[in-house]
Structure formats: C-alpha cells, structure tokens
Design a protein around this motif. Structure first.
Motif, PDB file in Angstrom:
ATOM      1  N   SER A 153       4.011 -17.177  57.970  1.00  0.00           N
ATOM      2  CA  SER A 153       5.412 -18.152  58.104  1.00  0.00           C
ATOM      3  C   SER A 153       5.896 -19.611  57.905  1.00  0.00           C
ATOM      4  CB  SER A 153       5.460 -18.751  59.834  1.00  0.00           C
ATOM      5  OG  SER A 153       5.232 -17.424  60.979  1.00  0.00           O
ATOM      6  N   VAL A 154       6.714 -19.710  56.915  1.00  0.00           N
ATOM      7  CA  VAL A 154       7.221 -21.207  56.332  1.00  0.00           C
ATOM      8  C   VAL A 154       7.630 -21.973  57.148  1.00  0.00           C
ATOM      9  CG1 VAL A 154       8.030 -21.676  54.155  1.00  0.00           C
ATOM     10  CG2 VAL A 154       6.693 -19.666  54.492  1.00  0.00           C
ATOM     11  N   ALA A 155       8.219 -23.339  57.274  1.00  0.00           N
ATOM     12  CA  ALA A 155       8.786 -24.289  58.199  1.00  0.00           C
ATOM     13  C   ALA A 155      10.254 -24.260  56.597  1.00  0.00           C
ATOM     14  CB  ALA A 155       8.202 -25.540  57.627  1.00  0.00           C
ATOM     15  N   LEU A 156      11.105 -24.142  58.488  1.00  0.00           N
ATOM     16  CA  LEU A 156      12.015 -24.258  57.948  1.00  0.00           C
ATOM     17  C   LEU A 156      13.243 -25.929  57.543  1.00  0.00           C
ATOM     18  CD1 LEU A 156      14.787 -21.232  59.330  1.00  0.00           C
ATOM     19  CD2 LEU A 156      14.136 -21.940  56.888  1.00  0.00           C
ATOM     20  N   PRO A 185       3.465 -23.809  54.831  1.00  0.00           N
ATOM     21  CA  PRO A 185       2.728 -22.823  55.622  1.00  0.00           C
ATOM     22  C   PRO A 185       2.488 -23.331  57.063  1.00  0.00           C
ATOM     23  CG  PRO A 185       1.472 -23.472  53.865  1.00  0.00           C
ATOM     24  CD  PRO A 185       2.582 -24.487  53.815  1.00  0.00           C
ATOM     25  N   LEU A 186       2.982 -22.387  57.810  1.00  0.00           N
ATOM     26  CA  LEU A 186       2.640 -23.371  59.688  1.00  0.00           C
ATOM     27  C   LEU A 186       1.446 -21.633  59.848  1.00  0.00           C
ATOM     28  CD1 LEU A 186       5.697 -24.630  61.080  1.00  0.00           C
ATOM     29  CD2 LEU A 186       3.700 -26.243  59.178  1.00  0.00           C
ATOM     30  N   ARG A 187       1.880 -20.866  59.602  1.00  0.00           N
ATOM     31  CA  ARG A 187       0.662 -19.641  60.431  1.00  0.00           C
ATOM     32  C   ARG A 187       0.820 -18.428  59.279  1.00  0.00           C
ATOM     33  NH1 ARG A 187       1.340 -15.307  63.478  1.00  0.00           N
ATOM     34  NH2 ARG A 187      -0.395 -15.326  65.351  1.00  0.00           N
ATOM     35  N   LEU A 191      -3.862 -18.687  51.437  1.00  0.00           N
ATOM     36  CA  LEU A 191      -2.865 -17.902  51.455  1.00  0.00           C
ATOM     37  C   LEU A 191      -2.894 -17.867  50.210  1.00  0.00           C
ATOM     38  CD1 LEU A 191      -1.522 -21.560  51.375  1.00  0.00           C
ATOM     39  CD2 LEU A 191      -1.203 -20.269  52.915  1.00  0.00           C
ATOM     40  N   THR A 192      -2.803 -16.433  50.656  1.00  0.00           N
ATOM     41  CA  THR A 192      -3.040 -15.111  49.811  1.00  0.00           C
ATOM     42  C   THR A 192      -1.922 -13.790  51.069  1.00  0.00           C
ATOM     43  OG1 THR A 192      -5.399 -14.610  49.985  1.00  0.00           O
ATOM     44  CG2 THR A 192      -4.606 -15.275  47.877  1.00  0.00           C
ATOM     45  N   LEU A 193      -1.212 -13.319  49.449  1.00  0.00           N
ATOM     46  CA  LEU A 193      -0.294 -11.974  50.015  1.00  0.00           C
ATOM     47  C   LEU A 193      -0.129 -10.925  49.294  1.00  0.00           C
ATOM     48  CD1 LEU A 193       3.131 -13.415  51.788  1.00  0.00           C
ATOM     49  CD2 LEU A 193       0.789 -12.584  52.963  1.00  0.00           C
ATOM     50  N   GLN A 194      -1.017  -9.218  49.280  1.00  0.00           N
ATOM     51  CA  GLN A 194      -0.590  -9.048  49.043  1.00  0.00           C
ATOM     52  C   GLN A 194      -0.209  -7.656  48.893  1.00  0.00           C
ATOM     53  OE1 GLN A 194      -3.896  -8.366  46.956  1.00  0.00           O
ATOM     54  NE2 GLN A 194      -4.086 -10.220  47.469  1.00  0.00           N
ATOM     55  N   GLU A 251       7.563 -18.022  49.643  1.00  0.00           N
ATOM     56  CA  GLU A 251       6.379 -18.008  49.550  1.00  0.00           C
ATOM     57  C   GLU A 251       6.130 -19.053  48.475  1.00  0.00           C
ATOM     58  OE1 GLU A 251       2.997 -15.509  48.082  1.00  0.00           O
ATOM     59  OE2 GLU A 251       4.373 -14.641  48.041  1.00  0.00           O
ATOM     60  N   GLY A 252       6.506 -19.107  46.958  1.00  0.00           N
ATOM     61  CA  GLY A 252       6.315 -19.971  46.676  1.00  0.00           C
ATOM     62  C   GLY A 252       6.868 -20.964  46.544  1.00  0.00           C
TER      63      GLY A 252
END
Length: 255
Positions: free
Chosen positions: A204-207, A213-215, A171-174, A52-53
């Motif tokens: 969802s993060v690109a590999l 962040p893509l989605r 772009l926040t997650l809880q 995430e970071g």
C-alpha cells in the motif's frame, strides 16, 4: 380555449421533464469526470510497476521510519517495533514462543537489553537453568549488553536495526504487478500494488505527500508490517557506561 390550455400544460410538462433531465445529466457528467487522483501526488495514475518503483525510491531517500508488525524469516516469526535511521535504530523484537528483548544500535555499536529469563536460558537448549545461571542472569536484567561484532548473533541482530538492509529485504514482491484497491493507512489515502493477484505480496503506497510504502502484506503469509513516521526525527544515543555490561560469552539470541 380548451385546446390552448391543454397545449400550455403539455409544453409546461415537457419543460419540466427537460429540466429534470438536464439536472440528471449534469450530475452524471460531473460524477463521470471527477478525478480520483485530484489532490494526490499523482502516483495513482501510473502503472503498478512504476508505483512500486516510486515507493522504493521514497523509502531509500527517507531519513527515518518506524517499522512494526510480524516478519517470518528462516521459519521463525518475529514481532518487530523498530525506529530506524541511517546510523542505527532502536526498538523491541520478540520471536514467537520466546522472550522479548530490546535492541539499540548507534553506528557500529550494538546493545541488547532483556530480562533475567532471557539471559538464564542462553545456550541452555531444553535444559533448565541452574541457580548459578539464574543468579548471573539477574545481574544482567535491565542492563545493556554490548554485542561484540565477532559474535555470531551480531549480524542477524544488527540487521533488525539497519534501515536499508531491513527495507531492502522486506519491500519485495513476487509475480506480475497490477494496481489494486484504494484505501487508507492511518488516515492517509493509499493505492495497492498487488503481485500475483496478491499471493506474491500487497504493497500500500501513499497517495498524499511523498509516495512512501505504508503497509506490506508479504507473499506466502510471511508477515504483515506497517511503515509509518517517515522522516520523523528521533534521538539515538549510546547507554550510560554504568548501564552497559559484558555478557562474557556468545549470545545465542539469533540462533
């Protein structure tokens, strides 16, 4: 003689079985040792919080992005399709149950373009627009109305065109993070960061390439957005003067 033949056959069968076992062992060993992160940017090996970071860091460092999807804010659902960069943005916004309008911001100058129906109903509440309202609205249709910085609508509308503000807000997650499924977004391999088992959001993060962040599935059913075309250049330009008009009163689009 018969015993010798039987012995040869037994040794041949054993050799055949041994060969098959060796092949199976090689296949199984190969599968077990295959690295799922081979050819990727490596973030898939990291703990969820670090993924995430890395995604946030990539987003902050990007020159531009295209953001599209739905966002729930203050009880209202907005549909967005915005292209954003450091000094502004352009695109379309619509509120659920309301008309669509276009936004364009170049530096501090914010412009709004909408159809006659949008302008005819500004400030009317549940009242029907009058013929005078409709006539004035038709003059604004297809034109860019410059939103004064002092207008109550300026702050909220300009927020849709501000890359850093919009991304920081979205772009926040809880909740506790964990890695989720691997998949694809627009043919780019991704890995999920899940918060609170997904209830607090799924990123969802690109590999492949930079870990953009893509989605994002926002927690609490607060919308789903895609973030694509990272660092793809586009032109921001103020409208021609003959396309700009003065609305002459406060805009209630953001109310």
């Amino acid at each position: 003689m018969t015993a010798w033949v039987h012995g040869v056959r037994a040794r041949s069968a054993a050799a055949a079985v041994g060969a098959v076992c060796a092949v199976l062992l090689a296949v199984l060993t190969g599968c077990a040792s295959e690295d799922p992160d081979k050819g990727t940017n490596g973030v898939g090996r990291l703990p969820a919080a670090k993924i995430e970071g890395k995604a946030r860091e990539a987003a902050r460092g990007a020159e531009s992005v295209r953001l599209s999807g739905s966002v729930v804010s203050k009880g209202r659902t907005y549909r967005l399709d915005m292209r954003l960069k450091g000094n502004g943005g352009l695109g379309e916004v619509s509120a659920k149950g309301g008309p669509r309008f276009e936004l364009l911001r170049v530096d501090q100058d914010l412009y709004l373009k909408a159809n006659a129906d949008f302008w005819a109903n500004q400030g009317k509440g549940d009242a029907e627009p009058t013929e005078t309202d409709l006539a004035a609205a038709r003059k604004l249709e297809g034109k860019y109305v410059k939103v004064p910085p002092g207008d109550p609508a300026y702050k909220q509308l300009s927020g849709f065109t501000d890359k850093d503000v919009l991304l920081d807000g979205l772009l926040t997650l809880q909740g506790e993070r964990e890695t989720g499924d691997r998949g694809e977004v627009e043919d780019v391999r991704t890995i999920e960061v899940r918060a609170a088992k997904g209830a607090g959001g799924i990123l969802s993060v690109a590999l492949i390439g930079k870990p953009y962040p893509l989605r994002l599935e926002r927690g609490g059913d607060a919308g789903v957005v895609q973030l694509l075309e990272w660092d793809k250049e586009f032109t921001l330009r103020a409208p021609a003067k003959d396309q700009i008009v003065d609305y002459g009163r406060k805009i209630s689009a953001a109310e």
